[in-house]
Design a protein around this motif. Sequence first.
Motif, PDB file in Angstrom:
ATOM      1  N   CYS A 109     -55.479  -0.001 -33.785  1.00 29.94           N
ATOM      2  CA  CYS A 109     -55.649   0.129 -35.317  1.00 29.94           C
ATOM      3  C   CYS A 109     -54.556   1.111 -35.903  1.00 29.94           C
ATOM      4  N   CYS A 110     -53.427   0.883 -35.389  1.00 29.26           N
ATOM      5  CA  CYS A 110     -52.004   1.643 -36.185  1.00 29.26           C
ATOM      6  C   CYS A 110     -51.583   0.507 -36.875  1.00 29.26           C
ATOM      7  N   GLU A 111     -52.265   0.171 -38.167  1.00 27.78           N
ATOM      8  CA  GLU A 111     -51.943  -1.079 -38.669  1.00 27.78           C
ATOM      9  C   GLU A 111     -50.579  -0.779 -39.346  1.00 27.78           C
ATOM     10  N   ASN A 112     -49.988   0.108 -39.556  1.00 29.17           N
ATOM     11  CA  ASN A 112     -48.833   0.367 -40.467  1.00 29.17           C
ATOM     12  C   ASN A 112     -47.540   0.365 -39.308  1.00 29.17           C
ATOM     13  N   LEU A 113     -47.617   0.325 -37.927  1.00 30.15           N
ATOM     14  CA  LEU A 113     -46.780   0.547 -37.173  1.00 30.15           C
ATOM     15  C   LEU A 113     -46.110  -0.574 -37.286  1.00 30.15           C
ATOM     16  N   ARG A 114     -44.509  -0.570 -37.414  1.00 33.75           N
ATOM     17  CA  ARG A 114     -44.072  -1.765 -37.548  1.00 33.75           C
ATOM     18  C   ARG A 114     -42.510  -1.717 -36.826  1.00 33.75           C
ATOM     19  N   GLU A 115     -42.129  -0.220 -36.708  1.00 33.51           N
ATOM     20  CA  GLU A 115     -40.791  -0.138 -36.168  1.00 33.51           C
ATOM     21  C   GLU A 115     -41.092   0.769 -34.930  1.00 33.51           C
ATOM     22  N   THR A 116     -40.739   0.133 -33.725  1.00 34.38           N
ATOM     23  CA  THR A 116     -40.728   0.754 -32.442  1.00 34.38           C
ATOM     24  C   THR A 116     -39.395   0.835 -31.845  1.00 34.38           C
ATOM     25  N   ASP A 117     -39.020   2.071 -31.557  1.00 38.49           N
ATOM     26  CA  ASP A 117     -37.677   2.471 -31.050  1.00 38.49           C
ATOM     27  C   ASP A 117     -37.457   2.757 -29.502  1.00 38.49           C
ATOM     28  N   GLY A 118     -37.089   2.005 -28.569  1.00 41.48           N
ATOM     29  CA  GLY A 118     -37.049   2.520 -27.164  1.00 41.48           C
ATOM     30  C   GLY A 118     -38.220   2.404 -26.451  1.00 41.48           C
ATOM     31  N   TRP A 119     -39.467   2.194 -26.738  1.00 42.31           N
ATOM     32  CA  TRP A 119     -40.749   2.020 -25.900  1.00 42.31           C
ATOM     33  C   TRP A 119     -40.952   0.834 -25.340  1.00 42.31           C
ATOM     34  N   GLN A 120     -40.078  -0.063 -25.486  1.00 48.74           N
ATOM     35  CA  GLN A 120     -40.007  -1.192 -24.881  1.00 48.74           C
ATOM     36  C   GLN A 120     -39.442  -0.948 -23.487  1.00 48.74           C
ATOM     37  N   ARG A 121     -38.549   0.154 -23.166  1.00 47.69           N
ATOM     38  CA  ARG A 121     -38.129   0.549 -22.073  1.00 47.69           C
ATOM     39  C   ARG A 121     -39.345   1.132 -20.975  1.00 47.69           C
ATOM     40  N   LEU A 122     -40.503   1.311 -21.743  1.00 51.22           N
ATOM     41  CA  LEU A 122     -41.528   1.880 -20.598  1.00 51.22           C
ATOM     42  C   LEU A 122     -42.037   0.926 -19.856  1.00 51.22           C
ATOM     43  N   SER A 123     -41.642  -0.336 -20.104  1.00 46.36           N
ATOM     44  CA  SER A 123     -41.965  -1.555 -19.485  1.00 46.36           C
ATOM     45  C   SER A 123     -41.841  -1.328 -17.729  1.00 46.36           C
ATOM     46  N   SER A 124     -40.718  -0.662 -17.245  1.00 45.59           N
ATOM     47  CA  SER A 124     -40.356  -0.373 -16.088  1.00 45.59           C
ATOM     48  C   SER A 124     -41.606   0.214 -15.310  1.00 45.59           C
ATOM     49  N   ILE A 130     -52.510  -2.370 -23.898  1.00 45.85           N
ATOM     50  CA  ILE A 130     -53.435  -2.959 -24.838  1.00 45.85           C
ATOM     51  C   ILE A 130     -53.049  -2.725 -26.318  1.00 45.85           C
ATOM     52  N   LEU A 131     -53.321  -3.715 -27.228  1.00 40.28           N
ATOM     53  CA  LEU A 131     -53.000  -3.836 -28.470  1.00 40.28           C
ATOM     54  C   LEU A 131     -54.279  -4.251 -29.254  1.00 40.28           C
ATOM     55  N   THR A 132     -54.955  -3.254 -30.060  1.00 43.82           N
ATOM     56  CA  THR A 132     -56.203  -3.847 -30.766  1.00 43.82           C
ATOM     57  C   THR A 132     -55.932  -3.663 -32.030  1.00 43.82           C
ATOM     58  N   ASN A 133     -55.872  -4.612 -33.009  1.00 44.31           N
ATOM     59  CA  ASN A 133     -55.972  -4.821 -34.351  1.00 44.31           C
ATOM     60  C   ASN A 133     -54.489  -4.195 -34.820  1.00 44.31           C
ATOM     61  N   MET A 134     -53.617  -4.782 -34.275  1.00 44.65           N
ATOM     62  CA  MET A 134     -52.144  -4.391 -34.427  1.00 44.65           C
ATOM     63  C   MET A 134     -51.222  -5.461 -35.374  1.00 44.65           C
ATOM     64  N   PRO A 135     -50.254  -5.118 -36.003  1.00 44.01           N
ATOM     65  CA  PRO A 135     -49.624  -6.054 -36.894  1.00 44.01           C
ATOM     66  C   PRO A 135     -49.115  -7.237 -35.860  1.00 44.01           C
ATOM     67  N   THR A 154     -52.918  -7.001 -23.116  1.00 46.90           N
ATOM     68  CA  THR A 154     -54.230  -7.144 -23.789  1.00 46.90           C
ATOM     69  C   THR A 154     -54.053  -7.202 -25.167  1.00 46.90           C
ATOM     70  N   VAL A 155     -54.414  -8.375 -25.907  1.00 49.05           N
ATOM     71  CA  VAL A 155     -54.154  -8.349 -27.397  1.00 49.05           C
ATOM     72  C   VAL A 155     -55.613  -8.395 -27.803  1.00 49.05           C
ATOM     73  N   ASN A 156     -56.295  -7.554 -28.469  1.00 50.69           N
ATOM     74  CA  ASN A 156     -57.654  -7.822 -29.267  1.00 50.69           C
ATOM     75  C   ASN A 156     -57.757  -7.584 -30.635  1.00 50.69           C
ATOM     76  N   THR A 157     -58.729  -8.431 -31.351  1.00 52.28           N
ATOM     77  CA  THR A 157     -58.816  -8.402 -32.834  1.00 52.28           C
ATOM     78  C   THR A 157     -60.365  -7.974 -32.774  1.00 52.28           C
ATOM     79  N   TRP A 158     -60.605  -6.914 -33.370  1.00 50.63           N
ATOM     80  CA  TRP A 158     -62.027  -6.427 -33.516  1.00 50.63           C
ATOM     81  C   TRP A 158     -62.337  -6.106 -34.927  1.00 50.63           C
ATOM     82  N   ASP A 159     -63.532  -6.172 -35.152  1.00 47.43           N
ATOM     83  CA  ASP A 159     -64.059  -5.867 -36.336  1.00 47.43           C
ATOM     84  C   ASP A 159     -64.767  -4.396 -36.399  1.00 47.43           C
ATOM     85  N   PHE A 160     -64.103  -3.354 -36.858  1.00 50.48           N
ATOM     86  CA  PHE A 160     -64.562  -1.998 -36.970  1.00 50.48           C
ATOM     87  C   PHE A 160     -64.801  -1.763 -38.409  1.00 50.48           C
ATOM     88  N   ASP A 161     -65.671  -0.725 -38.623  1.00 45.22           N
ATOM     89  CA  ASP A 161     -66.274  -0.285 -39.954  1.00 45.22           C
ATOM     90  C   ASP A 161     -65.134   0.647 -40.148  1.00 45.22           C
TER      91      ASP A 161
END
Length: 170
Positions: A109-124, A130-135, A154-161
């Motif tokens: 639920c970090c729904e405004n997160l649109r720009e990531t730089d470098g964290w794809q390198r973490l894949s090593s 786990i991504l839940t309710n992400m753009p 894992t990609v989740n779409t959940w309803d939260f209050d």
Amino acid sequence: MSDNQSLSELYLTGSLPPEIGVTQLPQTLKMLSLAVSKLEHDPMPDLGKLPNLNILRLFARSYLGKEMTCQSKGFPALRVLKLWMLEELEKWTVPEDSMPLLRELEIRCCENLRETDGWQRLSSSLKELILTNMPPTLVKDINKREEWDKVRITVNTWDFDPLPLDTAKA
């Protein structure tokens, strides 16, 4: 608080007084959870200096800023990172040599997160993302990158209050 060198786990709920900022945390912490801390300044540069930190959980409204930047060689022991409901976060930057041992990353639920730089390198080192309710654009970008092929995603779409309005902010 920094004098308490026997403290290894800490869960703080509520605003942190300026005199007890994240720079005052004990160097012995292995697990840290912050919720509703309302930090206005990026905590990642200081938190990344905690040499024993294995688990970091930044929950709802723990950080109110738009940008978060990890420092080079930061988080040397971090294995689990959870970012939940950071409503204002738009950009997250991770240098190539930060978080070398990270195994699990959960962003919820970090729904405004649109720009990531470098964290794809973490894949090593990463085993699970786990991504839940992400753009959808962020999810699509991750799914099409080859470097994430060995990571269980894992990609989740959940309803939260919705979170209650922050009346102290208004």
